[in-house]
Design a protein around this motif. Sequence first.
Motif, short mmCIF file in Angstrom:
data_model
loop_
_atom_site.label_atom_id
_atom_site.label_comp_id
_atom_site.label_asym_id
_atom_site.label_seq_id
_atom_site.Cartn_x
_atom_site.Cartn_y
_atom_site.Cartn_z
N SER A 190 64.65 17.16 54.55
CA SER A 190 64.48 18.61 54.61
C SER A 190 64.26 19.05 56.05
O SER A 190 63.52 18.40 56.81
CB SER A 190 63.30 19.05 53.74
OG SER A 190 63.06 20.44 53.90
N GLU B 25 68.91 18.15 52.46
CA GLU B 25 68.51 19.56 52.40
C GLU B 25 67.86 19.88 51.05
O GLU B 25 68.24 20.80 50.34
CB GLU B 25 69.71 20.47 52.66
CG GLU B 25 70.33 20.26 54.04
CD GLU B 25 71.36 21.31 54.41
OE1 GLU B 25 71.00 22.29 55.08
OE2 GLU B 25 72.52 21.14 53.98
N SER C 270 72.06 25.14 44.42
CA SER C 270 71.11 26.23 44.66
C SER C 270 71.05 27.23 43.51
O SER C 270 70.18 28.10 43.49
CB SER C 270 71.45 26.96 45.96
OG SER C 270 72.78 27.45 45.92
N SER D 235 72.11 21.70 48.83
CA SER D 235 72.48 23.11 49.02
C SER D 235 73.57 23.51 48.03
O SER D 235 73.77 24.70 47.76
CB SER D 235 72.96 23.34 50.46
OG SER D 235 74.14 22.60 50.72
N GLU E 251 65.17 21.21 50.15
CA GLU E 251 64.50 22.50 49.93
C GLU E 251 65.45 23.59 49.44
O GLU E 251 65.00 24.61 48.91
CB GLU E 251 63.82 22.96 51.23
CG GLU E 251 64.73 23.58 52.28
CD GLU E 251 65.54 22.56 53.08
OE1 GLU E 251 66.30 22.96 53.97
OE2 GLU E 251 65.40 21.35 52.80
N LYS E 252 66.76 23.36 49.55
CA LYS E 252 67.73 24.39 49.17
C LYS E 252 68.12 24.33 47.70
O LYS E 252 68.88 25.17 47.22
CB LYS E 252 68.97 24.27 50.06
CG LYS E 252 68.68 24.57 51.52
CD LYS E 252 69.94 24.50 52.37
CE LYS E 252 69.62 24.81 53.84
NZ LYS E 252 70.81 24.72 54.70
#
Length: 801
Positions: free
Chosen positions: A657, A617, A579, A576, A619-620
């Motif tokens: 994720s 995480e 990003s 994250s 996907e971030k």
Amino acid sequence: MNIEGLVKLKIFYTSALMRSVRTLIFVFVILLFFNQLNHKLSVSLPLFVFVWFVISELFFRFHVYLVQPTLTVAKNEKGKWTLSTSRDLLQIIFSTIVLAKFVHKLLRTSQAFFILEKSAIPVEEIKLVEIKVDQVLAKAAEIVEQINGKYITTMDALVAYLLLTEDQTKTLFNHEIKPEELLQILLWARYKFKSEEYPQPIRMNFTGEGIGEGIVNGWTPETKNYTQDFSYRGIAPSLVGRDDQYRALLEALSKGDNNNVLLVGEDGVGKENLVAQLANDSYYSNLSGFLNHKKILQLMVGPLIAGAENRSDLELRLESIVAEVSHARNVILYIPEFENLMGASSYAIDLSGALLPYLQTGFLPIIASMSPGNYKTYMQQNPLHEVFTLINVPEPNKDVAIQMLIAKTEDIENKNGVYLSYHAVLTAINLADRYEQDAVLPGSAVNLLNDAANSVAISPKSHYLSKSKQKVVLASDVEAQISLKTQVNVGAPTKEEKDLLLHLEDKIHEKVIDQTQAISAIAEALRRLRSGLTTQNRPISFLFLGPTGVGKSETAKALASVYFGGEQNMIRLDMSEYSDIDGERRLLGSAPGEGNERGELTDKIHDHPFSLVLLDEFEKAHPKILDLFLQVLEDGRLTDNKGRTVTFVNSIIIATSNAGAEFVRENLVAGQKIDKVFQQKLLEYLQQNQIFRPELLNRFDDVITFSPLGPAELTQIVKLILNDIIQQMATLDIGLSFNEKVIDKIVKEGADLEFGARPMRRYIQDNIEDLLAKAKLQDQINRGDKIVISVDANGQLILTK
């Protein structure tokens, strides 16, 4: 007379009887000569006999002794292989009657000893099997054709004998030598003893400098202060795999103007070896007249810069060198790491402008070298590149690299006083290519093999070949060296590692509750890798999906603790924080000239290649960063912003994720089981919602869905956490235990359906650890105490002794 007759004649002429006859003739002639002189008689007869004797000896020495076959194996259609056999082998064949003597004489040759040495086979283990010599020659001819040789040598005969008798002796099998590896060892032997097949004619060489070279060409006293002589060093280099680059080097140096060369290649590809070959050929006058007897002087940037107070001082020194070299006309200046004169050194002084006018004249021939990254940064846009002929020196493929390394083995053996086995050479190539990140083949393998040889030379527990006192370097010695340097387990697993791998699930389950599918997948992948069933050139990788607090990150941490030596060997990145597009620079480090920021991913992997990489995480992360991991997961490599390529093949990548967590929860509430059908639906959901691209999902070895935790799993997790606290208090010599009601209370009040087990840790920290900390500070508990934490009638946690 053909080669058979001449070799038989040589055997007869060098027999004990004929040596005695020749000696008697020589003594008789000398005595006759002095007798005639004493009696003042004519010496014509003894002189005639003496001249006849000398001519006969010269005939045998330079014709019979040096006879060579003229019929190659490829053209020997009738299969009479003795006509295509070297004189050394024919002499063994014609001087023996029975097979036992043939094999015995064959094994006494230097060539045979070399082959057995490289195979790590003691000569005593060569068993005698009855077989006809004709069969050995026929098999040897077949081998010669296979390796594109011309004639049958003693080496081919030995290899043929070993292959023909392998079914009965199992000699090669017992020493883990495959037939194709034996042929590679044969090529190695043929390279070392090439004079048996291709004898060198007697020739006269004019080496080094001539008389009065300094007077003719001028002295270079100032240049000597900042250079060292790179001319002939007594060791003939090898041009294996570099013929095209060497030819281009000679052509460029022979130009009338712009006779400057820039060698561009990574460290270890052999740029300096090309210069060494030039120095060797120039010393022995093997080149055209213009390039013979040249001095190759290597410019030392350190002494050049040392003591210089400013740019003017450096330019003055450089001008002195240029003036002397230009006047001498017999000097070629070699400047490795040429970028140091273009602003890359700590002085950050660019002298390219001062050099340019002199290089354009052709009176100052220079061979410079630099890496591709430095060429791109310092030279590509510099006007100086126009006066250089660019020669790219790429990294060779493994097959060529093996031959290059073989050409270096004699130097390594002589330097360390050891023998190098073929398996040690092959292992050095394979491991250096996989684990050495700061250099490329063949240089990385040369350094690795040299380190292993040095380690064996000084070790009291080394291997010895047969009864010889010479130590031999085996594949295991190279594996031990790379393990020491990289902290990566290579080679066969030890007994302890085997036990760990076989019980890896149980070890991880001591720290992680449930999630059997994920833990089994990890353990199975590691077992395949360490047992040699997986040879992929990319990292083992998993994508863990599921709600938060179900053990995705905890599984990765448990693996790091159990197999990677501790969580400190885990590279954990919160994706994250990446990003935005700036995250790419943070992962890969700063580019040259833009600071010294280390790559948060690439530098850590470079320093610790045997690591577990946890990408929380996932996907971030920015889409462009996700694209970077496409390359990592597929090729196992990533190039940082400085142009350095790091490898991930020794790491395990686990991405976690929470994407699709609500989809998972809704389906489980509806009664859907987590099976292959559900897994496929989840992947389709992630793709349709553009969370992950299909090509990224397909790069992972496995995508595993973690199921939410039920009351039973939560209870076991609480027990694990409380057990850690019990162990911690034990280090303080305080006994601690918990009432069952405490566990029920934590599960009831600390668990959360949405966040899984994560809130329970916070609950335990706030209620259990704080209670213990206050009691310790208030001296309510001391060393030697045994305490119990329980729940009172009001549901409050209490501490009692």
